[in-house]
Design an enzyme around this catalytic site. Structure first.
Site, PDB file in Angstrom:
ATOM      1  N   VAL A   1       0.897  -1.274  -0.020  1.00  0.00           N
ATOM      2  CA  VAL A   1      -0.144  -0.027   0.184  1.00  0.00           C
ATOM      3  C   VAL A   1       0.861   1.127  -0.149  1.00  0.00           C
ATOM      4  O   VAL A   1       0.745   2.195  -0.755  1.00  0.00           O
ATOM      5  CB  VAL A   1      -0.843  -0.032   1.216  1.00  0.00           C
ATOM      6  CG1 VAL A   1      -1.779   1.292   1.226  1.00  0.00           C
ATOM      7  CG2 VAL A   1      -1.788  -1.374   1.343  1.00  0.00           C
TER       8      VAL A   1
ATOM      9  N   GLU B   1      -3.643  -6.639  -5.724  1.00  0.00           N
ATOM     10  CA  GLU B   1      -2.286  -7.050  -5.987  1.00  0.00           C
ATOM     11  C   GLU B   1      -2.416  -7.697  -7.531  1.00  0.00           C
ATOM     12  O   GLU B   1      -3.061  -8.534  -7.769  1.00  0.00           O
ATOM     13  CB  GLU B   1      -1.723  -7.992  -4.880  1.00  0.00           C
ATOM     14  CG  GLU B   1      -1.633  -7.372  -3.397  1.00  0.00           C
ATOM     15  CD  GLU B   1      -1.071  -8.296  -2.545  1.00  0.00           C
ATOM     16  OE1 GLU B   1      -0.270  -9.219  -2.975  1.00  0.00           O
ATOM     17  OE2 GLU B   1      -1.509  -8.302  -1.449  1.00  0.00           O
TER      18      GLU B   1
ATOM     19  N   LYS C   1     -14.009  -0.355   4.096  1.00  0.00           N
ATOM     20  CA  LYS C   1     -13.016  -1.258   3.658  1.00  0.00           C
ATOM     21  C   LYS C   1     -13.468  -2.703   4.057  1.00  0.00           C
ATOM     22  O   LYS C   1     -13.307  -3.500   3.184  1.00  0.00           O
ATOM     23  CB  LYS C   1     -11.785  -0.646   4.138  1.00  0.00           C
ATOM     24  CG  LYS C   1     -10.464  -1.704   4.131  1.00  0.00           C
ATOM     25  CD  LYS C   1     -10.326  -1.728   2.463  1.00  0.00           C
ATOM     26  CE  LYS C   1      -9.096  -2.819   2.560  1.00  0.00           C
ATOM     27  NZ  LYS C   1      -8.472  -2.878   0.935  1.00  0.00           N
TER      28      LYS C   1
ATOM     29  N   PHE D   1     -15.767 -11.987  -8.954  1.00  0.00           N
ATOM     30  CA  PHE D   1     -15.605 -12.879  -7.727  1.00  0.00           C
ATOM     31  C   PHE D   1     -16.614 -14.045  -7.675  1.00  0.00           C
ATOM     32  O   PHE D   1     -16.936 -14.389  -6.663  1.00  0.00           O
ATOM     33  CB  PHE D   1     -15.659 -11.970  -6.672  1.00  0.00           C
ATOM     34  CG  PHE D   1     -14.630 -10.915  -6.528  1.00  0.00           C
ATOM     35  CD1 PHE D   1     -13.392 -11.197  -5.775  1.00  0.00           C
ATOM     36  CD2 PHE D   1     -14.527  -9.798  -7.251  1.00  0.00           C
ATOM     37  CE1 PHE D   1     -12.286 -10.297  -5.646  1.00  0.00           C
ATOM     38  CE2 PHE D   1     -13.437  -9.135  -7.307  1.00  0.00           C
ATOM     39  CZ  PHE D   1     -12.280  -9.058  -6.500  1.00  0.00           C
TER      40      PHE D   1
ATOM     41  N   CYS E   1      -5.433  -9.195   2.443  1.00  0.00           N
ATOM     42  CA  CYS E   1      -6.967  -8.146   2.674  1.00  0.00           C
ATOM     43  C   CYS E   1      -8.148  -9.164   3.042  1.00  0.00           C
ATOM     44  O   CYS E   1      -8.568  -9.065   4.219  1.00  0.00           O
ATOM     45  CB  CYS E   1      -7.271  -7.454   1.538  1.00  0.00           C
ATOM     46  SG  CYS E   1      -5.938  -6.013   1.091  1.00  0.00           S
TER      47      CYS E   1
END
Length: 446
Positions: A11, A160, A212, A257, A268
């Site tokens: 990050v 990523e 988040k 997904f 994460c």
């Protein structure tokens, strides 16, 4: 703007580099002198496509600097981002000690109005603790009279493997602020990244902190849901790819997904699901869906070893398996919570030997698999040497070079033509025609 970023992991380094790419002056701060020296020498500590060239260019042009000294960076900074790790504790809660330590270090060197930004994945309420830590240090400084600051929550949504593109062209930017002054400065910083007309969402700080975790938990839920559907398909004879197409084309759901697999990993999803469960527990709420998501994923990581045991038996002494892919996903060397770790552990404890290959994750894998008995796993120089003399091939990470391999060569190198496809890369009908026994996820047991 002048910006400091504490922490040079995924990050911090990606964020700092991208900010400098837009003409800002950025100092990346880290307490690891060796890492800072490597960065100054042009050596990037992580693998992320497109990052190295951008780091080298901006460092050469003087917009991106690396230091261990807060005094060199913070006094001149308008904004100080905190992007340090928040590893999960034994109870799943995120450890914020490094965040608070960074906040205190920033406060010791602030020279004027500064915005302190939580960029790390932090639990709800962390901004209040950061504010208290900064205030405590400023109150103890004789020279800090009149220094003002604000605390902002600015969660990251980087994937990523495509992190640079995600930062430069974000779906949205979330800014949690409690006053107009801080919000205006943050908007000014991010407007240069949102020319694609994707929104800057400004909200209160606690909502930003929740966003988040909620986003990652929702994505993890979709993966675990499809993995449960895949189990049902294997049991009754359905094809999970057909199911995905049937539900994913529903505009209310979408295709993202919804791939069945051998489980999710990374820095994460696992950590954020754990923290969501933990913050619920701390507030007297049982997060039943998030708990089920975690349980399903933990079970899913054992699907491939269970299939192997079903074929070869519990005692795997004398068996060797080729393993393609160690990182938790392609285009990264990140091994955190990677399904490959579980696969290796489950097979080697039964006596199997693993010959592994990954294009980028060797060094990381050696660290995360250091507990595996010596000689039980080798790290091969190429994908073909991993196959030589192995009983079967296990595909764990869907790197592009594994998508359309020479199947005749695979058959010639393996003792038996058997593939365990943890990412549904290969078509069962085609494999049958080629004389390969294929075990995949949700497309029939064999």
């Amino acid at each position: 703007m002048n910006i400091s970023i504490v922490g040079t992991g995924y990050v911090g380094l990606v964020s700092g580099t991208c900010f400098s790419e837009m003409g800002n002056h950025v100092w990346c701060i880290d307490i690891d002198q060796k890492k800072i020296d490597s960065l100054k020498a042009g050596k990037i500590p992580i693998y992320e496509p497109g990052l190295e060239a951008m780091v080298l260019r901006n460092h050469k042009d003087g917009r991106l600097e690396f230091t261990t000294d807060y005094a060199e960076a913070v006094p001149s900074s308008d904004i100080c981002f905190i992007a340090v790790g928040t590893p999960p504790g034994e109870d799943g809660s995120a450890d914020t000690r490094y965040v608070l330590a960074a906040a205190e270090s920033i406060a010791r060197h602030m020279a004027g109005y500064t915005i302190v930004v939580d960029k790390s994945n932090v639990p709800v309420g962390t901004s209040e603790k950061v504010r208290a830590a900064v205030r405590r240090v400023l109150d103890g400084r004789a020279d800090a009279q009149g220094i003002e600051f604000d605390v902002v929550s600015n969660p990251e949504f980087l994937k990523e493997g495509v992190a640079v593109n995600d930062f430069m062209r974000p779906d949205r930017v979330v800014i949690g602020a409690d006053n107009a002054r801080a919000e205006a400065v943050m908007r000014q910083l991010y407007e240069q990244f949102t020319l694609n007309e994707h929104p800057i969402i400004c909200t209160d700080i606690k909502s930003a902190e929740i966003i988040k975790y909620a986003a990652n938990a929702m994505l993890a839920t979709r993966i675990s849901f499809m993995n449960e559907i895949a189990k049902l398909c294997d049991k009754v004879g359905g094809d999970v790819r057909a199911v995905r197409q049937g539900i994913g084309t529903d505009s209310r759901i979408g295709m993202s997904f919804l791939h069945a697999s051998c489980g999710y990993g990374g820095s994460c999803f696992p950590k954020d699901v754990k923290e969501l469960i933990s913050v619920g527990r701390r507030n007297g709420i049982q997060m039943r869906i998030a708990t089920a998501v975690e349980d399903v994923n933990n079970d899913q990581k054992r699907v491939l070893p269970e299939r192997i045991v079903a074929k070869y038996g519990e005692d795997l002494h004398g068996r060797t398996f080729a393993l393609w892919g160690l990182s938790f996903k392609p285009e990264t060397d990140d091994m955190r919570e990677a399904p490959s770790i579980t696969v290796v552990e489950e097979l080697t404890k039964r006596g199997a030997r693993i010959k592994s290959y990954d294009p980028e994750a060797y060094e990381m894998a050696k660290h995360y698999l250091a507990h595996i008995p010596e000689g039980a796993i080798t790290y091969e120089k190429d994908m073909w040497s991993a196959l030589d003399g192995a009983d079967a091939l296990i595909l764990v990470t869907e790197w592009k070079q594994f998508r359309s391999p020479d199947f005749a060569k695979i058959k010639s190198l393996l003792r038996e033509p058997v593939i365990y496809d943890g990412r549904n890369q290969y078509d069962p009908k085609q494999m049958k025609e080629k004389g390969i026994e294929l075990h995949c996820i949700g497309r029939g047991l064999v």
